[in-house]
Design a protein around this motif. Sequence first.
Motif, mmCIF file in Angstrom:
data_model
loop_
_atom_site.group_PDB
_atom_site.id
_atom_site.type_symbol
_atom_site.label_atom_id
_atom_site.label_comp_id
_atom_site.label_asym_id
_atom_site.label_seq_id
_atom_site.Cartn_x
_atom_site.Cartn_y
_atom_site.Cartn_z
ATOM 1 N N LEU A 1 -12.839 4.218 -4.976
ATOM 2 C CA LEU A 1 -13.580 4.375 -3.737
ATOM 3 C C LEU A 1 -13.745 5.855 -3.385
ATOM 4 O O LEU A 1 -13.000 6.707 -3.876
ATOM 5 C CB LEU A 1 -12.832 3.692 -2.586
ATOM 6 N N LEU A 2 -14.720 6.128 -2.520
ATOM 7 C CA LEU A 2 -14.829 7.453 -1.926
ATOM 8 C C LEU A 2 -13.623 7.635 -1.001
ATOM 9 O O LEU A 2 -13.072 6.661 -0.483
ATOM 10 C CB LEU A 2 -16.118 7.578 -1.127
ATOM 11 N N MET A 3 -13.217 8.871 -0.761
ATOM 12 C CA MET A 3 -12.023 9.128 0.045
ATOM 13 C C MET A 3 -12.114 8.505 1.434
ATOM 14 O O MET A 3 -11.169 7.848 1.902
ATOM 15 C CB MET A 3 -11.796 10.634 0.172
ATOM 16 N N LYS A 4 -13.242 8.692 2.124
ATOM 17 C CA LYS A 4 -13.384 8.137 3.476
ATOM 18 C C LYS A 4 -13.244 6.614 3.477
ATOM 19 O O LYS A 4 -12.647 6.038 4.386
ATOM 20 C CB LYS A 4 -14.740 8.537 4.064
ATOM 21 N N ASN B 1 -6.338 1.495 6.268
ATOM 22 C CA ASN B 1 -5.940 1.182 7.643
ATOM 23 C C ASN B 1 -6.419 -0.191 8.112
ATOM 24 O O ASN B 1 -5.851 -0.767 9.040
ATOM 25 C CB ASN B 1 -6.489 2.261 8.597
ATOM 26 N N TYR B 2 -7.445 -0.720 7.473
ATOM 27 C CA TYR B 2 -8.041 -1.988 7.899
ATOM 28 C C TYR B 2 -7.271 -3.213 7.404
ATOM 29 O O TYR B 2 -6.969 -4.136 8.173
ATOM 30 C CB TYR B 2 -9.486 -2.062 7.401
ATOM 31 N N ALA B 3 -6.980 -3.249 6.120
ATOM 32 C CA ALA B 3 -6.405 -4.460 5.509
ATOM 33 C C ALA B 3 -4.933 -4.644 5.868
ATOM 34 O O ALA B 3 -4.202 -3.691 6.156
ATOM 35 C CB ALA B 3 -6.573 -4.396 4.001
ATOM 36 N N ASP B 4 -4.508 -5.910 5.831
ATOM 37 C CA ASP B 4 -3.107 -6.262 6.108
ATOM 38 C C ASP B 4 -2.348 -6.422 4.798
ATOM 39 O O ASP B 4 -2.873 -6.960 3.814
ATOM 40 C CB ASP B 4 -3.039 -7.586 6.883
ATOM 41 N N THR B 5 -1.113 -5.979 4.799
ATOM 42 C CA THR B 5 -0.266 -6.115 3.609
ATOM 43 C C THR B 5 0.415 -7.481 3.587
ATOM 44 O O THR B 5 0.340 -8.238 4.553
ATOM 45 C CB THR B 5 0.833 -5.033 3.601
ATOM 46 N N TRP B 6 1.081 -7.758 2.476
ATOM 47 C CA TRP B 6 1.889 -8.966 2.405
ATOM 48 C C TRP B 6 3.142 -8.810 3.268
ATOM 49 O O TRP B 6 3.471 -7.696 3.711
ATOM 50 C CB TRP B 6 2.247 -9.299 0.974
ATOM 51 N N ILE B 7 3.860 -9.913 3.497
ATOM 52 C CA ILE B 7 5.158 -9.882 4.169
ATOM 53 C C ILE B 7 6.151 -10.539 3.222
ATOM 54 O O ILE B 7 5.942 -11.672 2.775
ATOM 55 C CB ILE B 7 5.122 -10.647 5.508
ATOM 56 N N TYR C 1 -4.317 6.761 -1.196
ATOM 57 C CA TYR C 1 -4.588 5.582 -0.374
ATOM 58 C C TYR C 1 -4.764 4.329 -1.237
ATOM 59 O O TYR C 1 -5.728 3.597 -1.116
ATOM 60 C CB TYR C 1 -5.796 5.832 0.523
ATOM 61 N N ASN C 2 -3.767 4.124 -2.071
ATOM 62 C CA ASN C 2 -3.787 2.969 -2.975
ATOM 63 C C ASN C 2 -3.351 1.701 -2.243
ATOM 64 O O ASN C 2 -2.373 1.691 -1.500
ATOM 65 C CB ASN C 2 -2.835 3.229 -4.151
ATOM 66 N N PHE C 3 -4.118 0.628 -2.454
ATOM 67 C CA PHE C 3 -3.797 -0.673 -1.853
ATOM 68 C C PHE C 3 -3.820 -1.704 -2.972
ATOM 69 O O PHE C 3 -4.873 -2.048 -3.484
ATOM 70 C CB PHE C 3 -4.830 -1.042 -0.787
ATOM 71 N N ASN C 4 -2.651 -2.193 -3.350
ATOM 72 C CA ASN C 4 -2.534 -3.139 -4.457
ATOM 73 C C ASN C 4 -3.041 -4.521 -4.074
ATOM 74 O O ASN C 4 -2.753 -5.012 -2.986
ATOM 75 C CB ASN C 4 -1.071 -3.225 -4.907
ATOM 76 N N LYS D 1 0.840 -1.201 0.000
ATOM 77 C CA LYS D 1 0.000 0.000 0.000
ATOM 78 C C LYS D 1 0.877 1.254 0.000
ATOM 79 O O LYS D 1 2.035 1.230 0.422
ATOM 80 C CB LYS D 1 -0.937 0.004 1.204
ATOM 81 N N LYS D 2 0.277 2.333 -0.506
ATOM 82 C CA LYS D 2 0.992 3.603 -0.581
ATOM 83 C C LYS D 2 -0.024 4.736 -0.478
ATOM 84 O O LYS D 2 -1.061 4.704 -1.143
ATOM 85 C CB LYS D 2 1.756 3.698 -1.914
ATOM 86 N N LYS D 3 0.277 5.731 0.364
ATOM 87 C CA LYS D 3 -0.687 6.808 0.592
ATOM 88 C C LYS D 3 -0.966 7.631 -0.661
ATOM 89 O O LYS D 3 -2.070 8.137 -0.834
ATOM 90 C CB LYS D 3 -0.202 7.728 1.719
#
Length: 341
Positions: A236-239, A246-252, A207-210, A191-193
């Motif tokens: 998505l809407l901004m909110k 903030n909710y989802a988990d990224t890869w490791i 607030y991009n989340f790949n 993810k990247k803001k």
Amino acid sequence: MKKITLKKSILYTLFFALFIISCKKEEAIDQNKQQNPTSEEIAKNTSDPNSIKTKPVEESAPPMMQENGFYNAFAIPKNKKLRDSLYAVFSKKYSERERYAILALNRLDSKSKWNSDTLVVPAKIDTTLMAYSPFPMQLDVLSDVKKFVIFSYPIQAYGVYSNGTLVKWGPTSMGKKSAQTDRGLMFANWKKKLAISTVKSEWKLPYNFNIHNTHGIGWHQYDLPGYPASHSCLRLLMKDAVWLYNYADTWILNPGGATTKAKGTPVMVFGDYPWGKRKPWRHLLNDPNANNISVEEMTKLIQPNVEKMISEQTNREKVADSIKAAKASQAALEETEVSEN
């Protein structure tokens, strides 16, 4: 004298006959017009698949509300001046949070608020949107899955489940017909803001989340015009973008970052959009349950993927715990070295 009278009678008879024939021709022409309208009339009268049948709004009249029970139709006039004045009426009638909810139900953001001829408006407005959720509130099939995000192409909406309980849902604009979003089970990656689009560098993606690294697909904030319009990403809407960020988990990743050690939050995209037909949420005017996805349908869709999701979830927890333990051990070692010196 008789000859003159006879001639007059003949003339009157001919005149009357011509009058009757003329009337019949005009009547036939009128009927023909009604049965065979011109192309201009056809264009004028052919309704858009997304429009609803309401009484025409006069130029001087305020926008109308067609009351229909659970959902009402808020008609938006085509005239630009009336559209501009409509904002004042809309703002006066509804609070900022209520307007936000109404637009969200119509898959619109504030920038695209008049990108429609009709707004679907709930009779009672719930600004959380949860009262109008098309997704089931509880899914037992997901009871062991801690986090799960699902995107529905047919109704252009996403839902978020935590251990089988729906915690959030909202609108989206997915890939357009010529650049559709991949379907199936995926996992959240990085993810990247503020990301920059690989399609056009001028496209900024907050607030991009790949979720598909190879194809460059992710969710992020961007315009919601009321239909699928993206280049395969999930708008998505901004909110909502901030919340999911903030909710989802990224890869490791493994050391060096070349390979994945553990996958992130499971994400599923399913179904197909009714291209060229009436927008799905417009059907709510006739049936308040028109967009609902049943528990049975969701279970059938998700069940084949549950084992994999739980397996990846367990692996991620083990990897995360291992990394946490290693960091704690390293910190303790450094603290010992400092105290010894």
